[in-house]
Design a protein around this motif. Structure first.
Motif, PDB file in Angstrom:
ATOM      1  N   GLU A 185       0.825  -1.218   0.000  1.00 39.69           N
ATOM      2  CA  GLU A 185       0.000   0.000   0.000  1.00 39.69           C
ATOM      3  C   GLU A 185       0.857   1.266   0.000  1.00 39.69           C
ATOM      4  OE1 GLU A 185      -3.497   2.110   2.658  1.00 39.69           O
ATOM      5  OE2 GLU A 185      -3.004   0.011   3.023  1.00 39.69           O
ATOM      6  N   ASP A 186       2.018   1.221   0.657  1.00 37.27           N
ATOM      7  CA  ASP A 186       2.920   2.379   0.677  1.00 37.27           C
ATOM      8  C   ASP A 186       3.818   2.429  -0.555  1.00 37.27           C
ATOM      9  OD1 ASP A 186       1.956   3.254   3.158  1.00 37.27           O
ATOM     10  OD2 ASP A 186       3.330   1.926   4.228  1.00 37.27           O
ATOM     11  N   GLU A 187       3.930   1.319  -1.270  1.00 38.63           N
ATOM     12  CA  GLU A 187       4.801   1.210  -2.434  1.00 38.63           C
ATOM     13  C   GLU A 187       4.172   1.798  -3.697  1.00 38.63           C
ATOM     14  OE1 GLU A 187       8.007   0.042  -4.921  1.00 38.63           O
ATOM     15  OE2 GLU A 187       7.891   0.200  -2.762  1.00 38.63           O
ATOM     16  N   ILE A 188       2.873   1.567  -3.878  1.00 35.16           N
ATOM     17  CA  ILE A 188       2.222   2.005  -5.109  1.00 35.16           C
ATOM     18  C   ILE A 188       1.194   3.095  -4.831  1.00 35.16           C
ATOM     19  CG2 ILE A 188       2.604  -0.238  -6.191  1.00 35.16           C
ATOM     20  CD1 ILE A 188      -0.409  -0.798  -5.876  1.00 35.16           C
ATOM     21  N   ASP A 189       0.983   3.929  -5.818  1.00 32.19           N
ATOM     22  CA  ASP A 189      -0.027   4.986  -5.746  1.00 32.19           C
ATOM     23  C   ASP A 189      -0.878   4.898  -7.013  1.00 32.19           C
ATOM     24  OD1 ASP A 189      -1.518   7.278  -5.191  1.00 32.19           O
ATOM     25  OD2 ASP A 189      -0.026   8.588  -6.127  1.00 32.19           O
ATOM     26  N   ILE A 190      -2.036   4.299  -6.877  1.00 28.07           N
ATOM     27  CA  ILE A 190      -2.952   4.187  -8.008  1.00 28.07           C
ATOM     28  C   ILE A 190      -3.681   5.519  -8.160  1.00 28.07           C
ATOM     29  CG2 ILE A 190      -4.976   2.984  -8.936  1.00 28.07           C
ATOM     30  CD1 ILE A 190      -2.363   1.279  -8.780  1.00 28.07           C
ATOM     31  N   PHE A 191      -3.574   6.122  -9.333  1.00 35.13           N
ATOM     32  CA  PHE A 191      -4.220   7.420  -9.567  1.00 35.13           C
ATOM     33  C   PHE A 191      -5.206   7.388 -10.724  1.00 35.13           C
ATOM     34  CE2 PHE A 191      -0.072   7.613 -11.729  1.00 35.13           C
ATOM     35  CZ  PHE A 191      -0.464   7.871 -13.027  1.00 35.13           C
ATOM     36  N   ALA A 192      -5.285   6.232 -11.431  1.00 33.35           N
ATOM     37  CA  ALA A 192      -6.178   6.183 -12.591  1.00 33.35           C
ATOM     38  C   ALA A 192      -6.603   4.750 -12.890  1.00 33.35           C
ATOM     39  CB  ALA A 192      -5.496   6.781 -13.816  1.00 33.35           C
ATOM     40  N   ILE A 193      -7.645   4.656 -13.692  1.00 32.39           N
ATOM     41  CA  ILE A 193      -8.089   3.398 -14.281  1.00 32.39           C
ATOM     42  C   ILE A 193      -8.075   3.619 -15.787  1.00 32.39           C
ATOM     43  CG2 ILE A 193     -10.010   1.792 -14.587  1.00 32.39           C
ATOM     44  CD1 ILE A 193     -10.874   2.500 -11.704  1.00 32.39           C
ATOM     45  N   ALA A 194      -7.347   2.760 -16.488  1.00 34.39           N
ATOM     46  CA  ALA A 194      -7.237   2.860 -17.946  1.00 34.39           C
ATOM     47  C   ALA A 194      -8.118   1.797 -18.574  1.00 34.39           C
ATOM     48  CB  ALA A 194      -5.788   2.661 -18.375  1.00 34.39           C
ATOM     49  N   ILE A 195      -8.930   2.208 -19.543  1.00 33.44           N
ATOM     50  CA  ILE A 195      -9.820   1.272 -20.234  1.00 33.44           C
ATOM     51  C   ILE A 195      -9.411   1.200 -21.694  1.00 33.44           C
ATOM     52  CG2 ILE A 195     -12.203   0.746 -20.858  1.00 33.44           C
ATOM     53  CD1 ILE A 195     -13.071   2.344 -18.396  1.00 33.44           C
ATOM     54  N   ASN A 196      -9.211  -0.032 -22.156  1.00 35.53           N
ATOM     55  CA  ASN A 196      -8.755  -0.241 -23.522  1.00 35.53           C
ATOM     56  C   ASN A 196      -9.513  -1.417 -24.137  1.00 35.53           C
ATOM     57  OD1 ASN A 196      -7.342   0.224 -25.812  1.00 35.53           O
ATOM     58  ND2 ASN A 196      -5.425  -0.629 -25.091  1.00 35.53           N
ATOM     59  N   VAL A 197     -10.830  -1.356 -24.083  1.00 38.64           N
ATOM     60  CA  VAL A 197     -11.666  -2.445 -24.597  1.00 38.64           C
ATOM     61  C   VAL A 197     -11.544  -2.553 -26.107  1.00 38.64           C
ATOM     62  CG1 VAL A 197     -14.055  -3.243 -24.839  1.00 38.64           C
ATOM     63  CG2 VAL A 197     -13.263  -2.344 -22.652  1.00 38.64           C
ATOM     64  N   THR A 198     -11.463  -1.422 -26.797  1.00 40.68           N
ATOM     65  CA  THR A 198     -11.458  -1.447 -28.259  1.00 40.68           C
ATOM     66  C   THR A 198     -10.160  -0.943 -28.879  1.00 40.68           C
ATOM     67  OG1 THR A 198     -12.432   0.764 -28.317  1.00 40.68           O
ATOM     68  CG2 THR A 198     -13.958  -1.104 -28.365  1.00 40.68           C
ATOM     69  N   GLY A 199      -9.256  -0.419 -28.079  1.00 39.16           N
ATOM     70  CA  GLY A 199      -8.089   0.266 -28.617  1.00 39.16           C
ATOM     71  C   GLY A 199      -7.018  -0.594 -29.254  1.00 39.16           C
ATOM     72  N   ILE A 200      -6.599  -1.670 -28.604  1.00 40.89           N
ATOM     73  CA  ILE A 200      -5.531  -2.503 -29.126  1.00 40.89           C
ATOM     74  C   ILE A 200      -5.994  -3.952 -29.185  1.00 40.89           C
ATOM     75  CG2 ILE A 200      -3.647  -1.009 -28.387  1.00 40.89           C
ATOM     76  CD1 ILE A 200      -3.264  -2.776 -25.977  1.00 40.89           C
ATOM     77  N   PRO A 201      -5.300  -4.774 -29.928  1.00 40.76           N
ATOM     78  CA  PRO A 201      -5.734  -6.172 -30.053  1.00 40.76           C
ATOM     79  C   PRO A 201      -5.616  -6.935 -28.743  1.00 40.76           C
ATOM     80  CG  PRO A 201      -3.590  -5.837 -31.088  1.00 40.76           C
ATOM     81  CD  PRO A 201      -4.085  -4.483 -30.677  1.00 40.76           C
ATOM     82  N   ARG A 202      -6.335  -8.057 -28.684  1.00 41.29           N
ATOM     83  CA  ARG A 202      -6.264  -8.926 -27.503  1.00 41.29           C
ATOM     84  C   ARG A 202      -4.826  -9.319 -27.213  1.00 41.29           C
ATOM     85  NH1 ARG A 202     -10.862 -11.147 -25.624  1.00 41.29           N
ATOM     86  NH2 ARG A 202      -9.790 -12.929 -24.757  1.00 41.29           N
ATOM     87  N   SER A 203      -4.082  -9.599 -28.255  1.00 39.85           N
ATOM     88  CA  SER A 203      -2.671  -9.935 -28.080  1.00 39.85           C
ATOM     89  C   SER A 203      -1.908  -9.526 -29.336  1.00 39.85           C
ATOM     90  CB  SER A 203      -2.492 -11.425 -27.801  1.00 39.85           C
ATOM     91  OG  SER A 203      -2.887 -12.184 -28.909  1.00 39.85           O
TER      92      SER A 203
END
Length: 140
Positions: free
Chosen positions: A80-98
């Motif tokens: 909890e002290d190591e990371i600071d989550i500041f966003a949620i990124a959504i990429n449902v349609t942006g790039i291929p599955r792999s």
């Protein structure tokens, strides 16, 4: 339950048992409004992907980064002290599955981490399952 969202909106979520405001953004920068699929993916993440359940994986990933530098080992309690989550990124349609054998997340917690301040951290999910942890550019 989150309703209509636009690229760059902020929401309040629980991270490690504490309330926090985070930005939610689409990796498809050409649109403002979220699709129904993107909103459903966001709601799934908020309701089902508690980062507390991934402390072991986060600590292991951070320790791999620290090992490269020969620095101290991180415990699960320190995550909890190591990371600071500041966003949620959504990429449902942006790039291929792999691509080139690499699976990409549909949605991810996005933030900074002390173990690699230059590249940050991305905790990714695909098909309503934990996919793994990587640097921020994994989802972008």
């Amino acid at each position: 339950m989150i309703g209509q969202m636009n690229n760059g909106d902020h929401i309040r979520i629980k991270l490690f048992g504490k309330e926090k405001d985070v930005e939610v953004f689409l990796c498809d920068y050409n649109r403002q409004a979220f699709s129904q699929e993107e909103t459903a993916c966001l709601n799934w993440l908020i309701e089902n992907a508690d980062l507390t359940e991934y402390r072991t994986e986060i600590a292991a990933w951070c320790n791999e980064q620290y090992e490269i530098c020969g620095e101290t080992v991180l415990s699960e309690e320190d995550v909890e002290d190591e990371i600071d989550i500041f966003a949620i990124a959504i990429n449902v349609t942006g790039i291929p599955r792999s691509k080139d054998g690499v699976a990409y997340p549909e949605i991810s917690y996005f933030g900074d981490c002390k173990c690699d301040e230059e590249h940050g951290i991305c905790i990714g999910f695909r098909d309503k399952k934990f996919l793994g942890i990587g640097f921020q550019d994994w989802t972008l």
